[in-house]
Design a protein around this motif. Structure first.
Motif, PDB file in Angstrom:
ATOM      1  N   GLU A  57       0.834  -1.207   0.000  1.00  0.00           N
ATOM      2  CA  GLU A  57       0.000   0.000   0.000  1.00  0.00           C
ATOM      3  C   GLU A  57       0.862   1.248   0.000  1.00  0.00           C
ATOM      4  OE1 GLU A  57      -2.554   0.048   3.384  1.00  0.00           O
ATOM      5  OE2 GLU A  57      -4.109  -1.126   2.388  1.00  0.00           O
ATOM      6  N   ARG A  59      -0.002   5.260   0.770  1.00  0.00           N
ATOM      7  CA  ARG A  59      -1.064   6.199   1.138  1.00  0.00           C
ATOM      8  C   ARG A  59      -0.501   7.597   1.353  1.00  0.00           C
ATOM      9  NH1 ARG A  59      -5.906   4.217   2.613  1.00  0.00           N
ATOM     10  NH2 ARG A  59      -6.100   1.971   2.460  1.00  0.00           N
ATOM     11  N   GLY A  62      -3.460   9.245   4.319  1.00  0.00           N
ATOM     12  CA  GLY A  62      -4.479   8.222   4.541  1.00  0.00           C
ATOM     13  C   GLY A  62      -5.181   7.721   3.296  1.00  0.00           C
ATOM     14  N   GLU A  63      -4.947   8.376   2.160  1.00  0.00           N
ATOM     15  CA  GLU A  63      -5.636   7.955   0.935  1.00  0.00           C
ATOM     16  C   GLU A  63      -4.707   7.141   0.043  1.00  0.00           C
ATOM     17  OE1 GLU A  63      -8.620  10.371  -1.183  1.00  0.00           O
ATOM     18  OE2 GLU A  63      -7.614  12.029  -0.182  1.00  0.00           O
ATOM     19  N   GLU A  64      -5.192   6.009  -0.417  1.00  0.00           N
ATOM     20  CA  GLU A  64      -4.425   5.194  -1.357  1.00  0.00           C
ATOM     21  C   GLU A  64      -4.157   6.026  -2.616  1.00  0.00           C
ATOM     22  OE1 GLU A  64      -2.986   1.964  -1.626  1.00  0.00           O
ATOM     23  OE2 GLU A  64      -2.451   2.818  -3.541  1.00  0.00           O
TER      24      GLU A  64
END
Lengths: 291, 242
Positions: A57, A59, A62-64
């Protein structure tokens, strides 16, 4: 700000990055170091989703980031332009970049063009390697992206232009703080810019350290072997060389006040290892002390 | 939405200039070719034209030039624009939505200009005195209305744009390897088609199909939809290698 977890990337059967975990905080300048083929460019391309990862992942706040325009429009990667753009004029490339980057600063771009004395009427293919790099640097700086990454930003630049870039970068960073990642081989030149360094080795993050801390815990000890040996026997030795009766030993680890006092009293010279040398010693495969 | 708007502006940055240059060259070719006929008569046929032996059309030959335009347009959209867009933080999805939008704009412009030229040639042919070819299989400019010809060309160009769009994606993804595969496949198909016995009923089916406008338009739209959809499946897994 940027959080990478369990990131893996391979090209066919060749693994390039294995289980990369990183957390970068906002408004800092990071140095991304690693030997050729260590996966620095791959990591930067993965962050900008130019490459597809195998797993893991990435991010941003907090956002991919993958296929997420809200995240990607806050990231820019200044690297060698694709060969398909070589027949475009520099000013055309800036105009296109201005359309694509959300926070593009046209005035600042003009200022940088003047500062670097760049002829924007020329096609990229007609510009020297150094001037092609300048186009890329201007794109990165004028993008004003919250996360700006430079991949080998000094390719083909002479010393004066390199220092101009470092100064402009710092000047702009002070006025408009942002997170900056610089991947480079000219470590000593930019060591003063870095707040933290990340070293990639053997497909992994081998070391991540505050630059000051890193320098505070790496030393050259130069003197007679019998005087040095008692101090270094418990230390992580990253380098050794001998000049006649004089031995030079590079160690990675803290020295206590007593140890420093002892070395001084014995006439053993003590100095910090420059970042570039430290990087070389730490990443030299098969050698003692290497990571 | 803002990101998509930026991509569309980026993709169409040079559209007016490139389409303007394209039509300027095409018009010049049309004018030069018809001027030769006007001055030297039908025996002096020079330049691009379509003819069935008795009837000739200069603007009709633009269809082939437009076909070449689409191949180049599709290739550049990915070879140049996608490479730069991915470098500047654009998502593949936004880029592809923008590419479809840009393709539709280009198709709309090309089909309306080409239809207008085909109908203008009806006047110029009369003035210059050459027998005009009006039958183009899918439409006939002497019997069909301007609107119908424009719609047919729009659908035809849209299907063409969708196919060349996919070619552009495949070429971006696999480079020269795609063209090798494309060439080998084409040779195999052509050889197997040539090996088939001649069947006049197939020709009859094709002629019947061409005369059914609704079926033809529907097929064109299905092809466009199919190829645009297929393109997305390839582009969503495409990385920027260089």
């Amino acid at each position: 700000m940027l959080s990478i977890s369990n990131l893996n990337k391979s090209y066919g059967r060749t693994k390039v990055l294995t289980d990369i975990n990183l957390d970068l905080t906002a408004n800092k300048i990071y140095g991304l170091l690693g030997r050729n083929g260590a996966g620095k460019t791959t990591l930067l391309k993965l962050i900008t989703s130019q490459l597809l990862r195998n797993s893991g992942e990435i991010r941003l706040d907090g956002e991919e980031v993958f296929e997420n325009s809200r995240a990607l429009e806050r990231i820019s990667l200044a690297k060698e332009l694709p060969s398909s753009l070589k027949e475009k004029k520099a000013r055309e490339i800036f105009a296109l970049a201005g359309l694509l980057y959300k926070d593009w600063d046209e005035e600042y771009k003009d200022y940088l063009v003047r500062e670097f004395n760049l002829n924007t009427k020329k096609k990229l293919s007609k510009l020297s390697t150094g001037n092609q790099t300048i186009v890329v640097l201007i794109m990165g700086l004028a993008s004003r992206s919250g996360l700006t990454m430079f991949d080998e930003p000094t390719l083909g630049l002479d010393a004066s232009v390199r220092y101009k870039f470092y100064n402009l970068l710092l000047e702009d960073y002070e006025k408009h703080p942002r997170t900056i990642i610089i991947s480079t081989h000219l470590i000593d030149e930019v060591a003063n810019l870095f707040e933290e360094v990340i070293i990639l080795s053997d497909q992994q993050v081998a070391l991540r350290e505050d630059v000051n801390t890193l320098l505070e815990k790496s030393f050259y000890l130069s003197g007679r072997e019998d005087l040095i040996n008692p101090i270094i026997k418990e230390k992580r030795i990253i380098h050794r060389e001998t000049f006649g009766a004089t031995k030079i030993v590079g160690i990675y680890g803290y020295l206590t006040a007593e140890e420093k006092q002892y070395l001084k009293a014995q006439g053993v010279e003590l100095s910090n290892i420059p970042l570039q040398k430290l990087f070389v010693y730490l990443t030299e495969g098969n050698k003692e002390g290497a990571i | 939405m803002e990101a998509l708007k930026r991509v569309i502006r980026f993709q169409n940055y040079n559209l007016v200039k490139s389409l303007g240059t394209f039509w300027l060259v095409v018009l010049l070719l049309n004018i030069i070719a018809s001027s030769f006929v006007a001055v030297r008569g039908m025996s002096a046929q020079i330049g691009p034209m379509v003819s069935d032996g008795s009837y000739t059309s200069f603007t009709g030959s633009n269809l082939l030039i437009i076909f070449i335009f689409f191949i180049i347009y599709g290739a550049l959209m990915y070879h140049e624009d996608l490479a730069m867009a991915l470098s500047c933080g654009v998502t593949r999805k936004d880029f592809y939505k923008g590419a479809i939008f840009s393709n539709i704009i280009v198709v709309l412009l090309l089909s309306s200009v080409q239809t207008t030229l085909l109908f203008i040639e009806k006047i110029t042919a009369r003035l210059l005195g050459y027998p005009l070819l009006t039958e183009f299989g899918m439409f006939n400019t002497s019997t069909d209305s301007y609107f119908l010809v424009a719609v047919i060309l729009f659908v035809l160009f849209l299907a063409l744009a969708a196919i060349t769009n996919l070619i552009g994606i495949l070429q971006f993804r696999w480079g020269y390897k795609f063209w090798i595969g494309f060439g080998v496949t084409l040779v195999i198909i052509l050889n197997s088609a040539a090996a088939q016995p001649k069947d006049s009923s197939r020709v009859a089916i094709l002629l019947n199909y061409l005369s059914n406008i609704n079926l033809m338009l529907l097929t064109g739209l299905v092809v466009a939809l199919m190829f645009f959809t297929l393109g997305y499946f390839f582009i969503r897994k495409t990385g920027l290698s260089k």
